[in-house]
Design a protein around this motif. Sequence first.
Motif, mmCIF file in Angstrom:
data_model
loop_
_atom_site.group_PDB
_atom_site.id
_atom_site.type_symbol
_atom_site.label_atom_id
_atom_site.label_comp_id
_atom_site.label_asym_id
_atom_site.label_seq_id
_atom_site.Cartn_x
_atom_site.Cartn_y
_atom_site.Cartn_z
ATOM 1 N N GLY A 92 0.792 -1.230 0.000
ATOM 2 C CA GLY A 92 0.000 0.000 0.000
ATOM 3 C C GLY A 92 0.818 1.272 0.000
ATOM 4 N N GLU A 93 0.433 2.204 0.857
ATOM 5 C CA GLU A 93 1.010 3.545 0.851
ATOM 6 C C GLU A 93 2.502 3.540 1.145
ATOM 7 N N GLU A 94 2.945 2.736 2.106
ATOM 8 C CA GLU A 94 4.361 2.718 2.460
ATOM 9 C C GLU A 94 5.207 2.206 1.291
ATOM 10 N N ALA A 95 4.715 1.206 0.572
ATOM 11 C CA ALA A 95 5.447 0.707 -0.600
ATOM 12 C C ALA A 95 5.526 1.778 -1.680
ATOM 13 N N ARG A 96 4.454 2.523 -1.841
ATOM 14 C CA ARG A 96 4.452 3.606 -2.841
ATOM 15 C C ARG A 96 5.451 4.689 -2.445
ATOM 16 N N LEU A 97 5.484 5.036 -1.153
ATOM 17 C CA LEU A 97 6.436 6.036 -0.678
ATOM 18 C C LEU A 97 7.873 5.556 -0.869
ATOM 19 N N TRP A 98 8.101 4.262 -0.647
ATOM 20 C CA TRP A 98 9.439 3.711 -0.821
ATOM 21 C C TRP A 98 9.871 3.772 -2.293
ATOM 22 N N ALA A 99 8.966 3.464 -3.189
ATOM 23 C CA ALA A 99 9.283 3.568 -4.614
ATOM 24 C C ALA A 99 9.635 5.011 -4.977
ATOM 25 N N ASN A 100 8.905 5.957 -4.409
ATOM 26 C CA ASN A 100 9.200 7.368 -4.658
ATOM 27 C C ASN A 100 10.580 7.746 -4.108
ATOM 28 N N ARG A 141 5.985 0.865 15.013
ATOM 29 C CA ARG A 141 6.281 -0.462 14.469
ATOM 30 C C ARG A 141 7.174 -0.367 13.244
ATOM 31 N N ILE A 142 8.038 -1.358 13.124
ATOM 32 C CA ILE A 142 8.920 -1.427 11.955
ATOM 33 C C ILE A 142 8.148 -2.022 10.784
ATOM 34 N N HIS A 143 8.240 -1.379 9.642
ATOM 35 C CA HIS A 143 7.596 -1.881 8.436
ATOM 36 C C HIS A 143 8.660 -2.348 7.447
ATOM 37 N N THR A 144 8.345 -3.388 6.719
ATOM 38 C CA THR A 144 9.199 -3.855 5.630
ATOM 39 C C THR A 144 8.431 -3.696 4.324
#
Length: 230
Positions: free
Chosen positions: A16-24, A80-83
């Motif tokens: 979701g959003e965190e993966a999109r932010l990481w791609a950015n 929390r840590i997210h991967t």
Amino acid sequence: MNPNVVTLEIRPGPGGEEARLWANDLSRMYAKFAGFKGWKVTPIDEGVIKISGKDAYEALKNEAGVHRVQRIPVTEKRGRIHTSTASVAVLAEIPETAVQINPNDLAWEFFRASSHGGQNVQKVSTAVRLRHLPTGLVVAAQSERFQEQNRANALSILRSKLWEIEEEKRLASLGNQRAAIGRGMRNEKIRTYNFLQDRVTDHRIGKSFHNAEAILDGKMDKVIEEVKKI
């Protein structure tokens, strides 16, 4: 193949959003790195950038693969840590003479660009989406002000993808395992960015680098040079 031009496709993985932010964040990392090198960065589509400069492809060809991040997102309220993951595809610029594309194999769509680009881009259907019917490959381009420029960008990326497919087939037939670096490893995890431990680990060379924030800020020369030694 032009060693001075490379196109990067950075796509978010599940999450979701965190993966999109990481791609950015990865897109920004490569753009910043290019800036330090004095190279030109041209947005093509969301998550797709073209980098032009001396030996740009040679420098970035080994970035293909899955990049994983472990951190506490700014949106995380409980600490929390997210991967999360994002995949990077690296495409070389291929001359028209190297890949023949039958115009009858192409399906074009035109739409209004969603990117920032002035009134012309917003009000006119300058953006393009190109489907290659035999393979099902889909390419989009929308950053240029004029449709013809976006058409040319889309065709260039499609040509690169078709060339890569044929190159992978050729290398597979030769049993060239080393050629997986930069191509076939796109679906494999190649690097982890662990911000809690302040390190970036490249799994192909089994080596870690400190100062993850600086690397994500484009200071990745040391990482790239070490991977080149593979």
